[in-house]
Write a protein that holds these residues in place. Structure first.
Motif, PDB file in Angstrom:
ATOM      1  N   ASN A 164      13.717 102.299 -83.038  1.00 11.00           N
ATOM      2  CA  ASN A 164      12.884 102.199 -81.848  1.00 11.00           C
ATOM      3  C   ASN A 164      11.494 101.705 -82.207  1.00 11.00           C
ATOM      4  N   ASN A 165      10.934 102.240 -83.272  1.00 14.17           N
ATOM      5  CA  ASN A 165       9.602 101.810 -83.697  1.00 14.17           C
ATOM      6  C   ASN A 165       9.589 100.335 -84.092  1.00 14.17           C
ATOM      7  N   GLU A 166      10.616  99.893 -84.777  1.00 12.18           N
ATOM      8  CA  GLU A 166      10.687  98.481 -85.179  1.00 12.18           C
ATOM      9  C   GLU A 166      10.746  97.555 -83.973  1.00 12.18           C
ATOM     10  N   LEU A 167      11.422  98.002 -82.931  1.00 11.70           N
ATOM     11  CA  LEU A 167      11.590  97.162 -81.748  1.00 11.70           C
ATOM     12  C   LEU A 167      10.416  97.235 -80.781  1.00 11.70           C
ATOM     13  N   SER A 168       9.663  98.326 -80.819  1.00 12.05           N
ATOM     14  CA  SER A 168       8.606  98.466 -79.814  1.00 12.05           C
ATOM     15  C   SER A 168       7.229  98.698 -80.427  1.00 12.05           C
ATOM     16  N   GLY A 169       6.996  99.847 -81.009  1.00 10.93           N
ATOM     17  CA  GLY A 169       5.652 100.212 -81.435  1.00 10.93           C
ATOM     18  C   GLY A 169       5.162  99.547 -82.700  1.00 10.93           C
ATOM     19  N   ARG A 170       6.051  99.405 -83.664  1.00 16.91           N
ATOM     20  CA  ARG A 170       5.703  98.867 -84.979  1.00 16.91           C
ATOM     21  C   ARG A 170       4.504  99.589 -85.588  1.00 16.91           C
ATOM     22  N   LEU A 171       4.486 100.893 -85.376  1.00 18.58           N
ATOM     23  CA  LEU A 171       3.431 101.716 -85.947  1.00 18.58           C
ATOM     24  C   LEU A 171       3.697 101.928 -87.435  1.00 18.58           C
ATOM     25  N   THR A 172       2.644 102.251 -88.166  1.00 18.04           N
ATOM     26  CA  THR A 172       2.784 102.539 -89.588  1.00 18.04           C
ATOM     27  C   THR A 172       1.933 103.749 -89.931  1.00 18.04           C
ATOM     28  N   GLY A 173       2.166 104.284 -91.123  1.00 20.62           N
ATOM     29  CA  GLY A 173       1.340 105.356 -91.658  1.00 20.62           C
ATOM     30  C   GLY A 173       1.236 106.574 -90.757  1.00 20.62           C
ATOM     31  N   ASP A 174       0.013 107.133 -90.694  1.00 23.44           N
ATOM     32  CA  ASP A 174      -0.217 108.359 -89.922  1.00 23.44           C
ATOM     33  C   ASP A 174       0.059 108.180 -88.435  1.00 23.44           C
ATOM     34  N   LYS A 175      -0.237 106.995 -87.890  1.00 28.16           N
ATOM     35  CA  LYS A 175       0.027 106.766 -86.463  1.00 28.16           C
ATOM     36  C   LYS A 175       1.524 106.899 -86.177  1.00 28.16           C
ATOM     37  N   LEU A 176       2.329 106.349 -87.058  1.00 28.82           N
ATOM     38  CA  LEU A 176       3.785 106.442 -86.909  1.00 28.82           C
ATOM     39  C   LEU A 176       4.237 107.894 -86.994  1.00 28.82           C
ATOM     40  N   MET A 177       3.765 108.603 -88.007  1.00 28.79           N
ATOM     41  CA  MET A 177       4.161 109.995 -88.197  1.00 28.79           C
ATOM     42  C   MET A 177       3.757 110.850 -86.995  1.00 28.79           C
ATOM     43  N   MET A 178       2.531 110.662 -86.522  1.00 29.35           N
ATOM     44  CA  MET A 178       2.045 111.452 -85.389  1.00 29.35           C
ATOM     45  C   MET A 178       2.824 111.151 -84.114  1.00 29.35           C
ATOM     46  N   GLN A 179       3.130 109.881 -83.880  1.00 25.08           N
ATOM     47  CA  GLN A 179       3.865 109.505 -82.673  1.00 25.08           C
ATOM     48  C   GLN A 179       5.219 110.192 -82.615  1.00 25.08           C
ATOM     49  N   TYR A 180       5.960 110.145 -83.704  1.00 26.42           N
ATOM     50  CA  TYR A 180       7.307 110.699 -83.670  1.00 26.42           C
ATOM     51  C   TYR A 180       7.312 112.211 -83.853  1.00 26.42           C
ATOM     52  N   GLU A 181       6.276 112.749 -84.449  1.00 22.74           N
ATOM     53  CA  GLU A 181       6.129 114.205 -84.470  1.00 22.74           C
ATOM     54  C   GLU A 181       5.914 114.703 -83.039  1.00 22.74           C
ATOM     55  N   GLN A 182       5.109 113.979 -82.263  1.00 21.60           N
ATOM     56  CA  GLN A 182       4.896 114.333 -80.857  1.00 21.60           C
ATOM     57  C   GLN A 182       6.182 114.165 -80.047  1.00 21.60           C
ATOM     58  N   THR A 183       6.934 113.124 -80.327  1.00 20.62           N
ATOM     59  CA  THR A 183       8.199 112.891 -79.619  1.00 20.62           C
ATOM     60  C   THR A 183       9.159 114.048 -79.860  1.00 20.62           C
ATOM     61  N   ILE A 184       9.256 114.477 -81.096  1.00 23.23           N
ATOM     62  CA  ILE A 184      10.158 115.587 -81.419  1.00 23.23           C
ATOM     63  C   ILE A 184       9.657 116.881 -80.781  1.00 23.23           C
ATOM     64  N   SER A 185       8.356 117.120 -80.850  1.00 27.76           N
ATOM     65  CA  SER A 185       7.786 118.324 -80.216  1.00 27.76           C
ATOM     66  C   SER A 185       8.080 118.340 -78.718  1.00 27.76           C
ATOM     67  N   ALA A 186       7.974 117.189 -78.066  1.00 30.97           N
ATOM     68  CA  ALA A 186       8.234 117.099 -76.624  1.00 30.97           C
ATOM     69  C   ALA A 186       9.690 117.419 -76.299  1.00 30.97           C
ATOM     70  N   MET A 187      10.590 117.110 -77.223  1.00 31.84           N
ATOM     71  CA  MET A 187      12.007 117.446 -76.997  1.00 31.84           C
ATOM     72  C   MET A 187      12.206 118.950 -76.858  1.00 31.84           C
ATOM     73  N   PHE A 188      11.395 119.720 -77.568  1.00 34.51           N
ATOM     74  CA  PHE A 188      11.552 121.170 -77.554  1.00 34.51           C
ATOM     75  C   PHE A 188      10.832 121.841 -76.382  1.00 34.51           C
ATOM     76  N   PHE A 189       9.956 121.128 -75.710  1.00 35.66           N
ATOM     77  CA  PHE A 189       9.129 121.720 -74.658  1.00 35.66           C
ATOM     78  C   PHE A 189       9.947 122.457 -73.591  1.00 35.66           C
ATOM     79  N   PRO A 190      11.038 121.873 -73.060  1.00 34.18           N
ATOM     80  CA  PRO A 190      11.789 122.576 -72.006  1.00 34.18           C
ATOM     81  C   PRO A 190      12.443 123.884 -72.465  1.00 34.18           C
ATOM     82  N   TYR A 191      12.532 124.078 -73.783  1.00 35.08           N
ATOM     83  CA  TYR A 191      13.204 125.254 -74.308  1.00 35.08           C
ATOM     84  C   TYR A 191      12.231 126.380 -74.643  1.00 35.08           C
ATOM     85  N   LEU A 192      10.941 126.088 -74.557  1.00 31.77           N
ATOM     86  CA  LEU A 192       9.934 127.093 -74.886  1.00 31.77           C
ATOM     87  C   LEU A 192       9.862 128.159 -73.805  1.00 31.77           C
ATOM     88  N   LYS A 193       9.580 129.367 -74.221  1.00 38.65           N
ATOM     89  CA  LYS A 193       9.478 130.496 -73.298  1.00 38.65           C
ATOM     90  C   LYS A 193       8.120 130.513 -72.631  1.00 38.65           C
TER      91      LYS A 193
END
Length: 193
Positions: A164-193
């Motif tokens: 997905n990053n290769e096709l759209s964002g082409r982010l690198t380094g910390d920006k890439l890590m932060m973007q997908y860390e946020q994406t994964i965190s957002a996946m868990f949001f509906p399951y939080l109490k």
């Protein structure tokens, strides 16, 4: 560093930068100033190098999972840390994920291993979800099939976020890590109490 390790390090760098279809064993040998014959002494063919790198990727993920399972308490901070570490490992071996379908088709043992790995990870992730439910981080009012789907989502995002990053964002380094860390965190949001 021994020759075999030099070959693997060079291959990883070249595959990550140029992909698996443009890099040959000659390119790898040239990059570390050895003869192709010397490289083939250690690895008979390109697929042997790719398989060895895949095995290392799998081992690094296993180590992360074992460290997570050993923790007495799993909470949101631990989950975020685990996600970040997973993203870093995946990025280290990014060529595998960028060419995952092709690699698994080309090297049947990888496909077989991936199927068994996925089944094992499903059990491990569900055990982690139970810990998160028990300590009040995750909701306890959801049916089992919802947790099954969360596992599927984790695999889809984990296996293909780099494409997905290769096709759209082409982010690198910390920006890439932060973007997908946020994406994964957002996946868990509906399951939080």
């Amino acid at each position: 560093m021994q020759t075999k390790e030099k070959i693997l390090a060079a291959a990883l760098k070249l595959y990550n930068n140029k992909g698996i279809n443009t890099i040959t064993t000659r390119h790898i040998a040239t990059s570390i100033a050895i003869s192709p014959g010397n490289l083939h002494y250690h690895f008979k063919q390109t697929d042997d190098i790719i398989k060895t790198l895949y095995d290392r990727l799998a081992t690094e993920f296993d180590d992360l999972m074992q460290a997570l399972e050993a923790l007495p308490l799993v909470d949101l901070a631990v989950l975020r840390s685990f996600s970040r570490s997973s993203i870093e490992v995946a990025y280290k071996y990014r060529f595998i994920f960028l060419h995952f379908v092709e690699v698994a088709t080309r090297i049947p043992t990888i496909r077989t291993h991936y199927k068994s790995l996925r089944a094992r990870r499903e059990t491990e992730f569900k055990a982690m979800f139970k810990k998160l439910i028990q300590n009040g981080t995750f909701r306890n009012d959801l049916p089992g099939e919802v947790w099954d789907e969360l596992v599927t989502q984790i695999f889809i995002v984990g296996d293909f976020w780099q494409s997905n990053n290769e096709l759209s964002g082409r982010l690198t380094g910390d920006k890439l890590m932060m973007q997908y860390e946020q994406t994964i965190s957002a996946m868990f949001f509906p399951y939080l109490k």
